[in-house]
Design an enzyme around this catalytic site. Sequence first.
Site, PDB file in Angstrom:
ATOM      1  N   PHE A   1       0.854  -1.184   0.000  1.00 17.93           N
ATOM      2  CA  PHE A   1       0.000   0.000   0.000  1.00 17.93           C
ATOM      3  C   PHE A   1       0.891   1.234   0.000  1.00 17.93           C
ATOM      4  O   PHE A   1       1.941   1.264   0.656  1.00 17.93           O
ATOM      5  CB  PHE A   1      -0.917   0.001   1.217  1.00 17.93           C
ATOM      6  CG  PHE A   1      -1.905   1.140   1.212  1.00 17.93           C
ATOM      7  CD1 PHE A   1      -2.903   1.198   0.265  1.00 17.93           C
ATOM      8  CD2 PHE A   1      -1.806   2.155   2.137  1.00 17.93           C
ATOM      9  CE1 PHE A   1      -3.812   2.255   0.241  1.00 17.93           C
ATOM     10  CE2 PHE A   1      -2.699   3.218   2.132  1.00 17.93           C
ATOM     11  CZ  PHE A   1      -3.707   3.263   1.182  1.00 17.93           C
TER      12      PHE A   1
ATOM     13  N   ASP B   1       7.095  -2.259   8.853  1.00 20.30           N
ATOM     14  CA  ASP B   1       5.734  -1.822   8.577  1.00 20.30           C
ATOM     15  C   ASP B   1       4.834  -3.001   8.939  1.00 20.30           C
ATOM     16  O   ASP B   1       4.665  -3.937   8.155  1.00 20.30           O
ATOM     17  CB  ASP B   1       5.573  -1.428   7.112  1.00 20.30           C
ATOM     18  CG  ASP B   1       4.177  -0.888   6.789  1.00 20.30           C
ATOM     19  OD1 ASP B   1       3.234  -1.200   7.549  1.00 20.30           O
ATOM     20  OD2 ASP B   1       4.025  -0.193   5.763  1.00 20.30           O
TER      21      ASP B   1
ATOM     22  N   HIS C   1      -0.263  -4.805   8.999  1.00 16.97           N
ATOM     23  CA  HIS C   1      -1.081  -6.007   8.839  1.00 16.97           C
ATOM     24  C   HIS C   1      -0.809  -7.047   9.929  1.00 16.97           C
ATOM     25  O   HIS C   1      -1.368  -8.141   9.859  1.00 16.97           O
ATOM     26  CB  HIS C   1      -0.777  -6.685   7.498  1.00 16.97           C
ATOM     27  CG  HIS C   1      -0.952  -5.836   6.299  1.00 16.97           C
ATOM     28  ND1 HIS C   1      -0.504  -6.208   5.044  1.00 16.97           N
ATOM     29  CD2 HIS C   1      -1.533  -4.621   6.130  1.00 16.97           C
ATOM     30  CE1 HIS C   1      -0.787  -5.278   4.159  1.00 16.97           C
ATOM     31  NE2 HIS C   1      -1.412  -4.299   4.799  1.00 16.97           N
TER      32      HIS C   1
ATOM     33  N   GLN D   1      -6.574   1.489  11.117  1.00 20.45           N
ATOM     34  CA  GLN D   1      -7.597   1.957  10.180  1.00 20.45           C
ATOM     35  C   GLN D   1      -8.772   0.980  10.167  1.00 20.45           C
ATOM     36  O   GLN D   1      -8.654  -0.161  10.623  1.00 20.45           O
ATOM     37  CB  GLN D   1      -6.951   2.112   8.790  1.00 20.45           C
ATOM     38  CG  GLN D   1      -7.876   2.477   7.669  1.00 20.45           C
ATOM     39  CD  GLN D   1      -8.428   1.256   6.950  1.00 20.45           C
ATOM     40  OE1 GLN D   1      -7.944   0.142   7.116  1.00 20.45           O
ATOM     41  NE2 GLN D   1      -9.459   1.468   6.156  1.00 20.45           N
TER      42      GLN D   1
ATOM     43  N   LYS E   1      -8.461  -2.803   9.502  1.00 23.62           N
ATOM     44  CA  LYS E   1      -7.361  -3.556  10.086  1.00 23.62           C
ATOM     45  C   LYS E   1      -7.841  -4.575  11.121  1.00 23.62           C
ATOM     46  O   LYS E   1      -8.997  -4.602  11.505  1.00 23.62           O
ATOM     47  CB  LYS E   1      -6.343  -2.596  10.710  1.00 23.62           C
ATOM     48  CG  LYS E   1      -5.650  -1.697   9.686  1.00 23.62           C
ATOM     49  CD  LYS E   1      -4.891  -2.510   8.656  1.00 23.62           C
ATOM     50  CE  LYS E   1      -4.037  -1.633   7.728  1.00 23.62           C
ATOM     51  NZ  LYS E   1      -4.820  -0.773   6.842  1.00 23.62           N
TER      52      LYS E   1
ATOM     53  N   ARG F   1       6.792  19.366  22.245  1.00 23.22           N
ATOM     54  CA  ARG F   1       6.627  19.911  23.599  1.00 23.22           C
ATOM     55  C   ARG F   1       6.755  18.810  24.642  1.00 23.22           C
ATOM     56  O   ARG F   1       6.069  17.791  24.569  1.00 23.22           O
ATOM     57  CB  ARG F   1       5.247  20.553  23.698  1.00 23.22           C
ATOM     58  CG  ARG F   1       5.000  21.371  24.943  1.00 23.22           C
ATOM     59  CD  ARG F   1       3.603  21.972  24.898  1.00 23.22           C
ATOM     60  NE  ARG F   1       3.354  22.846  26.038  1.00 23.22           N
ATOM     61  CZ  ARG F   1       2.161  23.351  26.340  1.00 23.22           C
ATOM     62  NH1 ARG F   1       1.113  23.057  25.578  1.00 23.22           N
ATOM     63  NH2 ARG F   1       2.018  24.146  27.382  1.00 23.22           N
TER      64      ARG F   1
ATOM     65  N   TYR G   1       5.515  26.582  26.978  1.00 23.68           N
ATOM     66  CA  TYR G   1       5.588  26.459  25.516  1.00 23.68           C
ATOM     67  C   TYR G   1       7.027  26.393  25.026  1.00 23.68           C
ATOM     68  O   TYR G   1       7.421  27.052  24.060  1.00 23.68           O
ATOM     69  CB  TYR G   1       4.823  27.614  24.844  1.00 23.68           C
ATOM     70  CG  TYR G   1       3.378  27.640  25.251  1.00 23.68           C
ATOM     71  CD1 TYR G   1       2.477  26.724  24.721  1.00 23.68           C
ATOM     72  CD2 TYR G   1       2.920  28.553  26.190  1.00 23.68           C
ATOM     73  CE1 TYR G   1       1.141  26.715  25.128  1.00 23.68           C
ATOM     74  CE2 TYR G   1       1.592  28.572  26.600  1.00 23.68           C
ATOM     75  CZ  TYR G   1       0.708  27.630  26.064  1.00 23.68           C
ATOM     76  OH  TYR G   1      -0.599  27.625  26.463  1.00 23.68           O
TER      77      TYR G   1
ATOM     78  N   ARG H   1      -1.163  13.160  18.272  1.00 25.99           N
ATOM     79  CA  ARG H   1      -1.666  12.521  19.490  1.00 25.99           C
ATOM     80  C   ARG H   1      -2.983  11.790  19.237  1.00 25.99           C
ATOM     81  O   ARG H   1      -3.898  12.339  18.623  1.00 25.99           O
ATOM     82  CB  ARG H   1      -1.864  13.568  20.591  1.00 25.99           C
ATOM     83  CG  ARG H   1      -0.577  14.232  21.075  1.00 25.99           C
ATOM     84  CD  ARG H   1      -0.857  15.143  22.263  1.00 25.99           C
ATOM     85  NE  ARG H   1      -1.775  16.214  21.923  1.00 25.99           N
ATOM     86  CZ  ARG H   1      -1.402  17.449  21.549  1.00 25.99           C
ATOM     87  NH1 ARG H   1      -0.102  17.755  21.474  1.00 25.99           N
ATOM     88  NH2 ARG H   1      -2.291  18.366  21.265  1.00 25.99           N
TER      89      ARG H   1
END
Length: 386
Positions: free
Chosen positions: A88, A159, A162, A185, A188, A217, A224, A234
């Site tokens: 993919f 990767d 899967h 996703q 999956k 951060r 900051y 996140r």
Amino acid sequence: MNARPAPQFPEWPQYDDDERTGLIRALEQGQWWRMGGEEVDSFEREFADFHGSPYALAVTNGTHALELALQCLGAGPGTEVIVPAFTFISSSQAAQRIGAVAVPVDVDPDTYNIDVAAVAAAITPRTRAIMPVHMAGLVADMDALGKLSADTGVPILQDAAHAQGARWQGKRIGELGSVAAFSFQNGKLMTAGEGGAVLFPESDLYEAAFLRHSCGRPRADRRYMHQVAGTNMRLNEFSASVLRAQLRRLPAQTALRDKRWALLSRLLGAVDGVVPQGSDVRADQNTHYMAMFRIPGISEDDRNALVDRLVDAGLPAFAGFRAVYRTDAFWETGAPDESVEQIAERCPHTEAISGDCVWLHHRVLLADEPDLEITAEIVADAVAAV
């Protein structure tokens, strides 16, 4: 096609009161982002433990997981990342999006996993990562890749989009000594609609990734003081609560898919012209994200027509991935200094597989045995008709 009852497959995604309870728990804790809640932190610990890794970082999706991992491994402008040509496109685009050049290499014609000899031939002084894809949950040759990595100093990024729960010679993904990225996703093996995670074997990489995934951060920063260039990757608390329930359900589903693939692969292998995806005995836990098979010698147009026939007959069928270098997107940025045909010449197996491969969604492998027998009959009729 002959008249027959349509096969019955479970719906996907699957959920029950575990997900409902988790969502309410996330809702009522009063903090819906990871810096104030507990669901993401808990999911990371559980996911890391499940895969035998000391560190897991949950992120927004699998593509971001790859991008973040590559950055932490030193990929970026002026560097190269070796990827399978048959995968993919997120595998290549993750490198390209951070300014690196994605270098596609050929895959094995039986397992569809990255060809280690092709990887070795593609390494240059600019190579910053080797990215094997554990295709359909079948772990790539991590012995040979590990040796190549040790000999060259080029790190591996698995990767594992899967491969939640996969094993190589008894070792879980997090026990293989390299960074690994996952996707959650909607299709999956475990899902919250979207989401991703990265496993890290050491604390320095994990801490670097945490900074980059949270706008550079530190956790306790009140002024900051952004320490590195980053972005917001996140994961939210609601998604994490769903993934915790999905993870608990995964082992039983994996065992059932493995059992059902043993039957379906045998049935498909008996169909004239059909060759199921091969295996590797060292990959002793295959998660079977896809039920993949080839029809060698078929044209791409006929393969596409065959997929349409399968869908019309009630199968969740899809064409195999297009070779990444045969997409317009691949050439937009971060492409090697080669032509399409030059890459194709050194990727003959990818050329064949991308035109003759078909896959069925893994929910097929959660069905009852009679439905798999009907599935094989539908495939046989469709192949005979093209």
